[in-house]
Design an enzyme around this catalytic site. Structure first.
Site, PDB file in Angstrom:
ATOM      1  N   LYS A 184      15.364  11.443   0.236  1.00 26.06           N
ATOM      2  CA  LYS A 184      16.008  10.266  -0.358  1.00 26.06           C
ATOM      3  C   LYS A 184      17.280  10.723  -1.071  1.00 26.06           C
ATOM      4  O   LYS A 184      17.308  10.876  -2.298  1.00 26.06           O
ATOM      5  CB  LYS A 184      15.020   9.584  -1.310  1.00 26.06           C
ATOM      6  CG  LYS A 184      15.198   8.085  -1.376  1.00 26.06           C
ATOM      7  CD  LYS A 184      13.960   7.415  -1.930  1.00 26.06           C
ATOM      8  CE  LYS A 184      14.227   5.983  -2.345  1.00 26.06           C
ATOM      9  NZ  LYS A 184      14.695   5.108  -1.283  1.00 26.06           N
ATOM     10  N   GLU A 220      14.112   3.610  11.611  1.00 27.44           N
ATOM     11  CA  GLU A 220      13.839   2.765  10.437  1.00 27.44           C
ATOM     12  C   GLU A 220      15.065   1.926  10.138  1.00 27.44           C
ATOM     13  O   GLU A 220      16.009   1.906  10.930  1.00 27.44           O
ATOM     14  CB  GLU A 220      13.430   3.633   9.237  1.00 27.44           C
ATOM     15  CG  GLU A 220      14.464   4.633   8.786  1.00 27.44           C
ATOM     16  CD  GLU A 220      14.047   5.399   7.524  1.00 27.44           C
ATOM     17  OE1 GLU A 220      13.288   4.876   6.707  1.00 27.44           O
ATOM     18  OE2 GLU A 220      14.529   6.531   7.367  1.00 27.44           O
TER      19      GLU A 220
HETATM   20  N1  PLP Z   1      13.116   4.227   4.259  1.00 29.46           N
HETATM   21  C1  PLP Z   1      14.209   4.222   3.506  1.00 29.46           C
HETATM   22  C2  PLP Z   1      15.487   4.653   4.127  1.00 29.46           C
HETATM   23  C3  PLP Z   1      14.153   3.825   2.164  1.00 29.46           C
HETATM   24  O1  PLP Z   1      15.242   3.811   1.402  1.00 29.46           O
HETATM   25  C4  PLP Z   1      12.919   3.406   1.628  1.00 29.46           C
HETATM   26  C5  PLP Z   1      12.813   2.998   0.232  1.00 29.46           C
HETATM   27  O2  PLP Z   1      12.383   3.712  -0.609  1.00 29.46           O
HETATM   28  C6  PLP Z   1      11.792   3.421   2.451  1.00 29.46           C
HETATM   29  C7  PLP Z   1      11.926   3.836   3.760  1.00 29.46           C
HETATM   30  C8  PLP Z   1      10.455   3.006   1.946  1.00 29.46           C
HETATM   31  O3  PLP Z   1       9.879   4.009   1.172  1.00 29.46           O
HETATM   32  P1  PLP Z   1       8.837   3.666   0.035  1.00 29.46           P
HETATM   33  O4  PLP Z   1       7.744   2.887   0.668  1.00 29.46           O
HETATM   34  O5  PLP Z   1       8.365   4.992  -0.445  1.00 29.46           O
HETATM   35  O6  PLP Z   1       9.567   2.888  -0.999  1.00 29.46           O
HETATM   36  C1  COI Z   2      13.246   1.365  -2.384  1.00 30.71           C
HETATM   37  O1  COI Z   2      12.573   0.604  -1.699  1.00 30.71           O
HETATM   38  O2  COI Z   2      12.835   1.844  -3.445  1.00 30.71           O
HETATM   39  C2  COI Z   2      14.572   1.774  -1.982  1.00 30.71           C
HETATM   40  O3  COI Z   2      15.059   2.729  -2.485  1.00 30.71           O
HETATM   41  C3  COI Z   2      15.302   0.993  -1.003  1.00 30.71           C
HETATM   42  C4  COI Z   2      16.673   0.705  -1.462  1.00 30.71           C
HETATM   43  C5  COI Z   2      17.472   0.371  -0.262  1.00 30.71           C
HETATM   44  C6  COI Z   2      16.711  -0.365  -2.485  1.00 30.71           C
END
Ligand code: PLP
Ligand code: COI
Length: 341
Positions: A184, A220
């Site tokens: 991230k 994604e």
């Molecule tokens: N993929 C991306 C590119 C994201 O920014 C996020 C957000 O956090 C996710 C997937 C989903 O991840 P999570 O379920 O850990 O929030």
């Molecule tokens: C999240 O879901 O926490 C993310 O970081 C996604 C973002 C594009 C807001």
């Protein structure tokens, strides 16, 4: 606890300054003790690693008020460990997991008046992040870093909440093989901005990125993983080394198997298969589960049988079970709910 006077039910996904944030600094090879501050401004060198070479990583999770009035955070231990992985990939000093969780506790507790009331449909979004803060000019890692966490009350990520969205298959790539798609890092989002602005201008809510090596497989979106439901009710999610390992997706796979008795598969998903699915959705902390009604591939419309009016029945069951666990209506698996109060 007296809550702030906010129109909780009409919140969008935006930034609102709250009372307190957490700050810790890394210098001379060690993190200082850190603590809460009211100061929302950041002052760093004009040549800071984050400003010149995008040396920054972040996380996202949510706090909720439960049905019985507790304040809880969903699986912060997984965000702590993912942020450590992200930091290592960008040559940054990891912020220790126990300290990460303690800092989350302090910030949420310090801003409890901003935790949206149970039933409002809103939640408190938590944004930990860290960045190289001292001057670099040759391409190399910073020597000094700042770790911060702020919180902001949020509503649905997509306007219309649970209404199905229309997305397009993007001609831009998001992540290269052996690159940084699995962490991230801010850089992954900077490079997606042009694609999302273009998608919005063309009337799409998001981009579906394909794998950049072959452009045949589903990866994604810019801010969420995909999930698909087959016509015989199996939950399928993409397997790829270049997508973010979503905590929501991993949790949903567990919920599908152990709470709903569904068959689940994580495997490569080819673009050609999109016509065969019964339901599709985006999943993530911000997106929760956002149903996809239509995918447009250069003018060719792939319409999901679940339609454009409401979530498909399986997606709805997954959504209700996950949010039920998060808000204390359904018993959570051991260790999923971190109680603040
Ligand atoms: N993929 C991306 C590119 C994201 O920014 C996020 C957000 O956090 C996710 C997937 C989903 O991840 P999570 O379920 O850990 O929030
Ligand atoms: C999240 O879901 O926490 C993310 O970081 C996604 C973002 C594009 C807001």
């Amino acid at each position: 606890m007296e809550k702030k006077n906010i129109d909780w039910s009409n919140l969008g996904f935006g930034y609102m300054k709250t009372d307190l944030r957490y700050v810790a600094n890394y210098k001379n090879g060690a993190w200082d003790e850190g603590g809460l501050t009211a100061d929302d401004q950041v002052t760093i060198s004009e040549s800071a690693g984050v400003l010149q070479y995008a040396q920054t990583v972040f996380e996202g999770m949510k706090a909720y008020e439960t049905m019985d009035g507790r304040t809880v955070v969903f699986r912060p231990d997984l965000n702590a460990s993912r942020m450590i992985d992200s930091a290592k990939r960008l040559e940054m000093p990891p912020f220790p997991a126990e300290r990460f969780i303690e800092a989350i506790r302090q910030v949420v507790k310090g801003n409890e008046a901003y935790v949206p009331p149970y039933g409002s449909g809103a939640s408190l979004y938590i944004r930990p992040y860290m960045f190289g803060s001292d001057a670099v000019i040759g391409v190399k890692p910073s020597n000094e870093y700042q770790f911060r966490i702020f919180v902001t009350p949020v509503g649905p990520y997509f306007k219309g909440g649970a209404k199905p969205i229309v997305i397009r298959i993007s001609d831009y790539d998001r992540a290269a093989p052996r690159g940084t798609g699995h962490i991230k890092a801010g850089l992954n989002y900077a490079m997606s901005l042009h694609a999302i602005v273009e998608a919005h201008a063309e009337g799409f809510a998001e981009n579906m990125y394909l794998d950049s090596a072959t452009r045949t497989k589903v990866e994604e979106t810019g801010g969420a993983n995909f999930l698909f439901v087959t016509k015989d009710g199996t939950l399928v999610t993409p397997k790829s080394d270049t997508i973010l390992p979503s905590i929501t997706r991993r949790s949903l796979m567990y919920v599908a198997e152990h709470y709903l008795g569904m068959k689940c598969e994580t495997r490569e998903i080819y673009k050609e298969e999109l016509d065969d699915f019964a339901e599709a959705g985006l999943c993530g902390t911000a997106a929760v589960i956002s149903p996809v009604g239509k995918i447009v591939d250069h003018g060719r419309e792939i319409c999901l049988p679940s339609g454009m009016n409401e979530m498909g029945p399986v997606t709805k069951k997954l959504y209700d079970t996950l949010t039920g666990i998060q808000m204390g209506r359904i018993e959570a698996p051991e260790g999923w709910i971190y109680e603040i109060r």
